[in-house]
Design a protein around this motif. Structure first.
Motif, PDB file in Angstrom:
ATOM      1  N   VAL A   1       0.832  -1.208   0.000  1.00 46.86           N
ATOM      2  CA  VAL A   1       0.000   0.000   0.000  1.00 46.86           C
ATOM      3  C   VAL A   1       0.868   1.260   0.000  1.00 46.86           C
ATOM      4  O   VAL A   1       0.610   2.219  -0.734  1.00 46.86           O
ATOM      5  N   LEU A   2       1.930   1.258   0.832  1.00 48.36           N
ATOM      6  CA  LEU A   2       2.816   2.426   0.893  1.00 48.36           C
ATOM      7  C   LEU A   2       3.531   2.664  -0.439  1.00 48.36           C
ATOM      8  O   LEU A   2       3.638   3.805  -0.904  1.00 48.36           O
TER       9      LEU A   2
ATOM     10  N   TRP B   1       2.526   1.643  -3.377  1.00 48.70           N
ATOM     11  CA  TRP B   1       1.505   2.074  -4.347  1.00 48.70           C
ATOM     12  C   TRP B   1       1.198   3.563  -4.188  1.00 48.70           C
ATOM     13  O   TRP B   1       1.014   4.284  -5.168  1.00 48.70           O
ATOM     14  N   ALA B   2       1.184   4.031  -2.931  1.00 47.77           N
ATOM     15  CA  ALA B   2       0.833   5.431  -2.676  1.00 47.77           C
ATOM     16  C   ALA B   2       1.984   6.390  -2.955  1.00 47.77           C
ATOM     17  O   ALA B   2       1.759   7.496  -3.463  1.00 47.77           O
ATOM     18  N   GLY B   3       3.221   5.996  -2.638  1.00 43.40           N
ATOM     19  CA  GLY B   3       4.321   6.945  -2.776  1.00 43.40           C
ATOM     20  C   GLY B   3       5.623   6.367  -3.246  1.00 43.40           C
ATOM     21  O   GLY B   3       6.663   7.018  -3.119  1.00 43.40           O
TER      22      GLY B   3
ATOM     23  N   LEU C   1       8.719   6.165   0.010  1.00 39.64           N
ATOM     24  CA  LEU C   1       7.802   6.327   1.139  1.00 39.64           C
ATOM     25  C   LEU C   1       7.963   5.176   2.122  1.00 39.64           C
ATOM     26  O   LEU C   1       7.977   5.389   3.343  1.00 39.64           O
TER      27      LEU C   1
END
Length: 379
Positions: free
Chosen positions: A145-146, A148-150, A154
Motif C-alpha cells: 500500500v505504501l 503504491w501510494a508513494g 515512502l
C-alpha cells in the motif's frame, strides 16, 4: 519486553515489506529473477558476516547499547534511499539495513532470555516470534500500500521513522543488563560448542525455516502475478504466510513449556510442513499460492520458538549473545541461500523447479532421521 518485541517487528517489517514489493515496483532496479534473488540475499548477506560479531560484542559490553546502536543505524540506512533515489543507492541502503539488523536482532534475542527465567523461554520466544510475524504479515500488505501510494521512497521513510521510534522507546524502557563474568574462551572451545548437536540441530532447522520464509515472501508474489493476481492481492496472499506463523508461534511456545511438545518432534513436524508448503507452491493459480503460504507459515511457526528456546536452554547466560549471533548466522545463511537457490534453478529451468529443489532439501533431514529411527526399531 515490549520494545524488544517492537525491535523484532522492525527487522521483520523492514526485511519483508521491501522484499515482497521489489519485483513489482522496481522495474528499473530489478531486471531479472537473478537480480531479484541478489537483492533479497543482500540484506541477509550482511547479517551473515556481522551477526556473530555483534553477538559477541553484546556479551562483552552489554546487549542494550548494541540494541540501541543497531536501531539508530537502521533508521539512518533507511533514510539514505529516501534522500538518494536510484538503483545503486537501493543496493547500498539494503546493505546498510542488513548490517544494522545484525546488531539489534541478536541483542534483542539475548535480552529476551536474560530478562526471563528458563521456565518461560518457550512462551517469551513464542511471543517474540509472534510480534516478529506481525511484521512479516504487515510487511508485504502495508508495504504494498505504501509503495503504491508513494513509491519505495515512502516505505523507506516509514522504516526510518520506525527505527528512531523503537530506539527511543528501548532507551527509556529496557533496563540495563550488565554483561556477566565469563571464563576465557579459546577458538577451540568456541568451535567445540558450535559443533555440538545441541547447537547444530536447532540452528539448522532455523536456517531451513528462514530459507522457506524468504522464498515465500520473495517469490510467491511472482507466482501470483503469473496467475493474474494484482499487487494488493499478491501482498495479501503472502501475508497469509506470516499470519499463520504468528498464530502458531505462541501456541508452540506454551506447549513446549507445559511439556505437551518436545523440541525434536515439533521441529521435525515443522520442517515437513514447510517442505509440503513449498511443494504446494508448484501448483498453478491462487490455490497453490494460498496453500503454500499457509503451510510454510505453520511450519516456520513451529520451528522458530522451539529452536530459540532450545538454544537458550543449552547456553550459559554469559555466552547468550555469541550463541544467538552465531545461530542468527545460520538463519541468515538460509535466508540468503534460499532465494539464491530458487532463483538459480529458476533461471536454468522454471520457478516451479526452484520450489521443488528447496522442498526436497528441507524434507531430507527429518525424513532421514525418521528412516533411521524405524530401522533401529526393527528386530
Amino acid at each position: 519486553m515490549w520494545p524488544l518485541y517492537a525491535a523484532g517487528f522492525t527487522t521483520a517489517f523492514g526485511a519483508h515489506g521491501i522484499a515482497a514489493n521489489l519485483g513489482g515496483f522496481s522495474e528499473d532496479a530489478v531486471t531479472s529473477l537473478l537480480v531479484l534473488g541478489g537483492l533479497l540475499a543482500l540484506y541477509d548477506g550482511a547479517e551473515v558476516l556481522l551477526k556473530p560479531v555483534f553477538g559477541t560484542l553484546a556479551d562483552r559490553i552489554g546487549a542494550r547499547p548494541v540494541l540501541l546502536g543497531g536501531l539508530v543505524a537502521f533508521a539512518a540506512a533507511s533514510a539514505l534511499y529516501v534522500v538518494a533515489d536510484s538503483p545503486g543507492w537501493l543496493w547500498a541502503s539494503r546493505l546498510g539495513q542488513g548490517a544494522a539488523a545484525s546488531a539489534f536482532s541478536p541483542s534483542a534475542s539475548a535480552l529476551v532470555a536474560r530478562l526471563n527465567p528458563a521456565a518461560k523461554h518457550g512462551r517469551v520466544y513464542g511471543s517474540y516470534g509472534f510480534y516478529k510475524s506481525i511484521g512479516y504479515t504487515l510487511g508485504p500488505l502495508l508495504g504494498g500500500v505504501l509503495v503504491w501510494a508513494g513509491g519505495l521512497r515512502l516505505l523507506f521513510a516509514v522504516l526510518a521513522v520506525l527505527g528512531v521510534t523503537v530506539a527511543v522507546w528501548a532507551a527509556v524502557a529496557v533496563p540495563l543488563v550488565p554483561p556477566l563474568p565469563k571464563v576465557r574462551q579459546t577458538v577451540l572451545d568456541l568451535a567445540r560448542r558450535l559443533a555440538d548437536p545441541a547447537f547444530l540441530v536447532p540452528t539448522g532447522a532455523l536456517a531451513a525455516a528462514t530459507a522457506a520464509l524468504s522464498v515465500g515472501v520473495g517469490f510467491l508474489p511472482v507466482s501470483g502475478r503469473a496467475a493474474g493476481l494484482g499487487t494488493v492481492a499478491t501482498g495479501a496472499a503472502v501475508s497469509v504466510l506470516a499470519a499463520c506463523a504468528a498464530v502458531v508461534q505462541p501456541r508452540a511456545g506454551r506447549a513446549l513449556d507445559e511439556g505437551r511438545l518436545t523440541t525434536r518432534g515439533g521441529i521435525a513436524t515443522g520442517l515437513l510442513l514447510t517442505a509440503a508448503g513449498l511443494a504446494c507452491a508448484m501448483l498453478p493459480g491462487l490455490t497453490g499460492v494460498l496453500t503454500a503460504a499457509a503451510l510454510i507459515g505453520a511450519g516456520t511457526g513451529l520451528i522458530t520458538p522451539l529452536g530459540f528456546a532450545a538454544l537458550a536452554s543449552s547456553t550459559p547466560q554469559e555466552r547468550l549473545g555469541q550463541t544467538m549471533g552465531s545461530a542468527e548466522l545460520g538463519r541468515e545463511l538460509g535466508d540468503a541461500g534460499g532465494p539464491l537457490l530458487v532463483a538459480g534453478v529458476a533461471t536454468v529451468a522454471t520457478l516451479t523447479y526452484g520450489y521443488a529443489a528447496l522442498a526436497v532439501l528441507i524434507a531430507t533431514g527429518p525424513l532421514v532421521v525418521l528412516a533411521r529411527r524405524r530401522l533401529s526399531n526393527c528386530p
